[in-house]
Scaffold this motif. Structure first.
Motif, mmCIF file in Angstrom:
data_model
loop_
_atom_site.group_PDB
_atom_site.id
_atom_site.type_symbol
_atom_site.label_atom_id
_atom_site.label_comp_id
_atom_site.label_asym_id
_atom_site.label_seq_id
_atom_site.Cartn_x
_atom_site.Cartn_y
_atom_site.Cartn_z
ATOM 1 N N LEU A 1 31.160 -21.294 -58.873
ATOM 2 C CA LEU A 1 31.380 -19.862 -58.622
ATOM 3 C C LEU A 1 32.065 -19.582 -57.286
ATOM 4 O O LEU A 1 32.903 -18.698 -57.202
ATOM 5 C CB LEU A 1 30.048 -19.103 -58.683
ATOM 6 C CG LEU A 1 29.313 -19.141 -60.036
ATOM 7 C CD1 LEU A 1 27.935 -18.505 -59.909
ATOM 8 C CD2 LEU A 1 30.116 -18.413 -61.116
ATOM 9 N N THR A 2 31.680 -20.314 -56.232
ATOM 10 C CA THR A 2 32.198 -19.941 -54.902
ATOM 11 C C THR A 2 33.324 -20.854 -54.422
ATOM 12 O O THR A 2 33.979 -20.552 -53.434
ATOM 13 C CB THR A 2 31.088 -19.995 -53.816
ATOM 14 O OG1 THR A 2 30.760 -21.366 -53.568
ATOM 15 C CG2 THR A 2 29.839 -19.253 -54.238
ATOM 16 N N ARG A 3 33.513 -21.967 -55.095
ATOM 17 C CA ARG A 3 34.524 -22.978 -54.738
ATOM 18 C C ARG A 3 34.284 -23.551 -53.326
ATOM 19 O O ARG A 3 35.223 -23.992 -52.670
ATOM 20 C CB ARG A 3 35.964 -22.423 -54.854
ATOM 21 C CG ARG A 3 36.300 -21.760 -56.161
ATOM 22 C CD ARG A 3 36.020 -22.622 -57.379
ATOM 23 N NE ARG A 3 36.820 -23.842 -57.449
ATOM 24 C CZ ARG A 3 36.401 -24.975 -58.013
ATOM 25 N NH1 ARG A 3 35.191 -25.050 -58.537
ATOM 26 N NH2 ARG A 3 37.172 -26.026 -58.050
ATOM 27 N N ILE A 4 33.065 -23.509 -52.868
ATOM 28 C CA ILE A 4 32.736 -24.163 -51.595
ATOM 29 C C ILE A 4 32.195 -25.557 -51.948
ATOM 30 O O ILE A 4 31.313 -25.668 -52.810
ATOM 31 C CB ILE A 4 31.657 -23.375 -50.797
ATOM 32 C CG1 ILE A 4 32.104 -21.933 -50.564
ATOM 33 C CG2 ILE A 4 31.333 -24.071 -49.470
ATOM 34 C CD1 ILE A 4 30.999 -21.018 -49.984
ATOM 35 N N PRO A 5 32.700 -26.618 -51.310
ATOM 36 C CA PRO A 5 32.172 -27.955 -51.612
ATOM 37 C C PRO A 5 30.689 -28.058 -51.253
ATOM 38 O O PRO A 5 30.257 -27.504 -50.237
ATOM 39 C CB PRO A 5 32.992 -28.889 -50.711
ATOM 40 C CG PRO A 5 34.144 -28.090 -50.243
ATOM 41 C CD PRO A 5 33.747 -26.647 -50.287
ATOM 42 N N VAL A 6 29.949 -28.757 -52.091
ATOM 43 C CA VAL A 6 28.497 -28.834 -51.903
ATOM 44 C C VAL A 6 28.026 -30.285 -51.873
ATOM 45 O O VAL A 6 28.540 -31.127 -52.605
ATOM 46 C CB VAL A 6 27.772 -28.094 -53.060
ATOM 47 C CG1 VAL A 6 26.256 -28.292 -52.960
ATOM 48 C CG2 VAL A 6 28.103 -26.610 -53.066
ATOM 49 N N GLU A 7 27.052 -30.560 -51.015
ATOM 50 C CA GLU A 7 26.353 -31.843 -51.067
ATOM 51 C C GLU A 7 24.872 -31.562 -51.252
ATOM 52 O O GLU A 7 24.366 -30.577 -50.723
ATOM 53 C CB GLU A 7 26.566 -32.617 -49.759
ATOM 54 C CG GLU A 7 27.927 -33.260 -49.710
ATOM 55 C CD GLU A 7 28.260 -33.823 -48.352
ATOM 56 O OE1 GLU A 7 27.332 -34.209 -47.620
ATOM 57 O OE2 GLU A 7 29.459 -33.854 -48.040
ATOM 58 N N SER B 1 35.921 -9.792 -61.331
ATOM 59 C CA SER B 1 34.759 -8.901 -61.390
ATOM 60 C C SER B 1 34.199 -8.815 -62.813
ATOM 61 O O SER B 1 33.004 -8.606 -62.995
ATOM 62 C CB SER B 1 35.087 -7.539 -60.804
ATOM 63 O OG SER B 1 35.787 -6.793 -61.728
ATOM 64 N N SER B 2 35.036 -9.041 -63.822
ATOM 65 C CA SER B 2 34.519 -9.008 -65.202
ATOM 66 C C SER B 2 33.511 -10.151 -65.415
ATOM 67 O O SER B 2 32.460 -9.976 -66.025
ATOM 68 C CB SER B 2 35.662 -9.128 -66.196
ATOM 69 O OG SER B 2 36.417 -10.288 -65.887
ATOM 70 N N ARG B 3 33.817 -11.319 -64.866
ATOM 71 C CA ARG B 3 32.910 -12.470 -65.001
ATOM 72 C C ARG B 3 31.614 -12.201 -64.222
ATOM 73 O O ARG B 3 30.520 -12.507 -64.695
ATOM 74 C CB ARG B 3 33.609 -13.725 -64.458
ATOM 75 C CG ARG B 3 32.738 -14.959 -64.342
ATOM 76 C CD ARG B 3 32.820 -15.825 -65.574
ATOM 77 N NE ARG B 3 32.040 -17.054 -65.464
ATOM 78 C CZ ARG B 3 31.016 -17.376 -66.251
ATOM 79 N NH1 ARG B 3 30.650 -16.556 -67.229
ATOM 80 N NH2 ARG B 3 30.371 -18.499 -66.095
ATOM 81 N N PHE B 4 31.764 -11.614 -63.040
ATOM 82 C CA PHE B 4 30.595 -11.273 -62.237
ATOM 83 C C PHE B 4 29.667 -10.333 -63.021
ATOM 84 O O PHE B 4 28.482 -10.567 -63.152
ATOM 85 C CB PHE B 4 31.064 -10.617 -60.922
ATOM 86 C CG PHE B 4 29.941 -10.131 -60.052
ATOM 87 C CD1 PHE B 4 29.232 -11.009 -59.236
ATOM 88 C CD2 PHE B 4 29.580 -8.789 -60.049
ATOM 89 C CE1 PHE B 4 28.189 -10.563 -58.436
ATOM 90 C CE2 PHE B 4 28.537 -8.332 -59.256
ATOM 91 C CZ PHE B 4 27.842 -9.225 -58.451
#
Ligand code: G6P
Length: 613
Positions: free
Chosen positions: A322-328, A432-435
């Protein structure tokens, strides 16, 4: 770990202590003990086993006393036996202590005390601490409170302690560092406990002791607090929010089952006031001031242990998608000891039901010292982790008593979903439609969970078929891979059946060798991007004569034809499937464990709150 409880006032202390110890048994149940002070006589009763064993042990014995301390143990130093059970006496036997935590430098202190003639009865670090306190009192010729303070300056480690002495029959001395401790303030009486559950039925006024604080609790009059550096503090009295009903079984045979069934409500509670489909908004007041940190973050790191770590894994899928922030996603215990690379623009999200897990707390401190922003997702309000983080969102699932975590997991995943959605909305990484669509879908989750709970009889039937399995495999893909891990953990924890969770495709690289006609393979095969791939993985298991029990989307026909048994769950958006698919796996483990005669709420060797590393 361990649970501590104490009382001083006008009432008989023993029944209050026993009730409190039962409530704290989730923290450990290797042994239990109490010490009572009555008319100058100090009596200790303690034995191996649960609090009920202690009750049997004390039957017919005198239990008088209006000042007393009690303990339920999760063994660290010294095997679980009668001698290592708390309370522990000092050398003169004039004072006693109960302790939750670990005194890391106990061995060197013990060696010195042995040299000066002390004899130790147990193998515990706790006994060393009370000997040290008494020794300081005698050598320095100081009051007991000062001796406690001086001793605590010498110890390294974690403690929540309560001390009672024949020479101070009208005072309890308690202190904490690293382990939790709450003081309940009644009318001419005080209660002490590791958490508020033993206190809530007597008073709602409590003081949460801070690290390195000592409280002097008189039979009558005001509570005094000072730090171990001898600085006076004013007690900060707070009102408890928990209700008594929330910590009782309410007609269910086990807390775990009650908590599984609470999920439609607990998921709703974790969304309450945070979500508005009509306004198309998510509001997370607790992190409002830290939104910019999320927007600037180059990376998010989840730190957690156990089930909370599995929630973190779901968080990885959610935040990246959803946010496209890399996660570990990190096990707190590994992260803290491997010299991790942490940047100031990292956002570290610590997930913890209890808010007390020692490894998670230490990992937070490490990340904080490197300048990262620390966000907490905790269930227990006011817990150590909640206080150590910069900001956070509570899960509001209500007290979770069963050692195997259920409703806390779904509440954590709910909050993570809201958080990821909110940040995605702010960043504009989803249309916003997906949100809007996801906001409406998540609002419908409690009802869908209710529907899954209605399949309980069918799940119980399946449990009856596989209750004697010695091994089990859990497979999932994408968003359901963490659910497979969690399903396997639930089975291991409470039924003692060896189980492994795997990404369905990874099965080919090892676990497939285990498959035979005895082996149940639980597959989450719900509709979504990897559905066809999972279908192929099911074929691979069938080709080796494995037994397939599939969690499928309502109306699915394809998997139904291949599987030995299927459990249908209502359709929802793929990213929300963990919330619904976790439920049948919880029920399955529950029923299997009941059929195997296991202790559901207090599985062997485990504890709910792991305050040792
Ligand atoms: C213990 C509990 C687990 C829990 C883990 C992490 O092992 O038995 O149920 O998931 O600790 O605890 P936390 O309170 O930090 O979520």
């Amino acid at each position: 770990m361990c649970g501590i409880v104490a009382y001083i006032g006008k009432k008989e202390a023993y029944p209050i202590l026993i009730k409190g110890l039962h409530r704290l048994e989730y923290r450990g149940y290797d042994s239990a003990g109490v010490a009572l002070l009555n008319e100058g006589k100090l009596t200790v009763y303690k034995c191996k086993g649960k609090v009920s064993e202690l009750e049997k042990f004390t039957e017919g014995k005198s239990k008088a006393g209006t000042i007393a301390i009690g303990h339920t143990r999760w063994a660290t130093h010294g095997v679980p036996n009668d001698v290592n059970a708390h309370p522990h006496y000092s050398e003169s036997k004039n004072m006693v202590i109960i302790h939750n935590g670990i005194i890391e430098n106990y061995a060197s202190i013990k060696a010195q005390l042995v040299k000066s003639g002390h004899t130790f009865l147990s193998d515990t670090d706790t006994e060393v601490l009370i000997h040290l306190i008494e020794n300081i009192q005698l050598v320095e010729n100081v009051k007991l409170g000062d001796a406690v303070r001086l001793a605590l300056n010498q110890v390294i480690g974690a403690y929540a302690i309560a001390i009672m002495s024949k020479t101070n029959p009208d005072e309890l001395i308690v202190a904490k560092k690293g382990s939790p401790l709450v003081i309940g303030i009644g009318v001419d009486e005080y209660f002490v406990a590791s958490d508020a559950t033993p206190i809530v039925e007597y008073t709602k006024n409590v003081v949460y002791l801070e690290d390195e604080e000592i409280a002097f609790i008189p039979r009558k009059g005001e509570l005094k607090i000072k730090t171990i550096k001898n600085r006076q503090k004013t007690p900060y009295i707070q009102e408890l929010e928990i209700q008594l009903e929330a910590i009782e079984k309410g007609g269910f045979p086990h807390f775990m089952l009650k908590e599984i069934y609470e999920q439609p409500r607990s998921i709703k509670d974790s969304m309450r006031g945070r979500l508005s489909a009509s306004k198309g908004a998510v509001k997370l007041g607790g992190i409002a001031e830290y939104e910019q940190k999320f927007l600037n973050a180059k990376r998010i790191i989840f730190i957690a242990c156990g089930t909370s770590w599995h929630a973190g894994l779901v968080g990885e899928y959610l935040f990246e998608d959803l946010t496209r922030i890399p996660v570990e996603v990190e096990y707190a215990s590994e992260f803290r000891y491997r010299n991790p690379i942490i940047y100031e623009d990292d956002v570290v999200i610590a997930i913890s039901q209890s808010g007390e897990t020692a490894d998670t707390l230490a990992a937070i401190e490490l990340a904080k010292s490197k300048g990262a922003t620390i966000i907490g997702i905790c269930n227990v309000v006011g817990s150590s982790i909640a206080r150590a983080t910069h900001a956070g969102s509570y899960t509001h699932a209500g007290p979770e008593i069963g050692v195997a975590s259920t409703k806390a997991f779904t509440a954590q995943v709910t909050v993570l979903t809201l958080m990821a959605l909110h940040i995605a909305n702010l960043k504009g990484t989803i249309p916003s439609s997906r949100f809007q669509q996801l906001v409406s879908e998540i609002e419908a989750i409690p009802e869908k969970v209710e529907k899954v709970l209605a399949t309980n009889d069918q799940i119980k039937y399946i449990a009856g078929i596989y209750k004697n399995a010695t091994n089990a495999l859990y497979l999932g893909r994408g968003f359901t891979f963490p659910v497979a891990l969690e399903g396997a953990l639930k089975l291991k924890e409470i039924s003692y059946i060896h189980a492994e969770g795997y990404p369905a495709a990874e099965m080919k690289h090892g676990p497939i060798a285990l498959i035979d006609e005895e082996m149940p393979v639980f597959v989450i095969a719900t509709k979504g991007a990897s559905y066809e791939k999972v279908v192929s993985n099911i074929q691979e298991v069938k080709a080796r004569k494995g037994k397939i029990i599939a969690i499928v989307t309502e109306g699915d026909e394809q998997v139904k034809e291949m599987a030995d048994y299927t459990i249908e769950i209502p359709e929802t958006d793929e990213i929300l499937v963990p919330l619904v698919s976790a439920i049948p796996l919880q029920l399955l483990s529950y029923h299997i464990a009941v059929m195997r005669g296991c202790n559901i709420d207090q599985p062997r060797n485990l504890a709910k709150s792991v305050t040792v590393e």
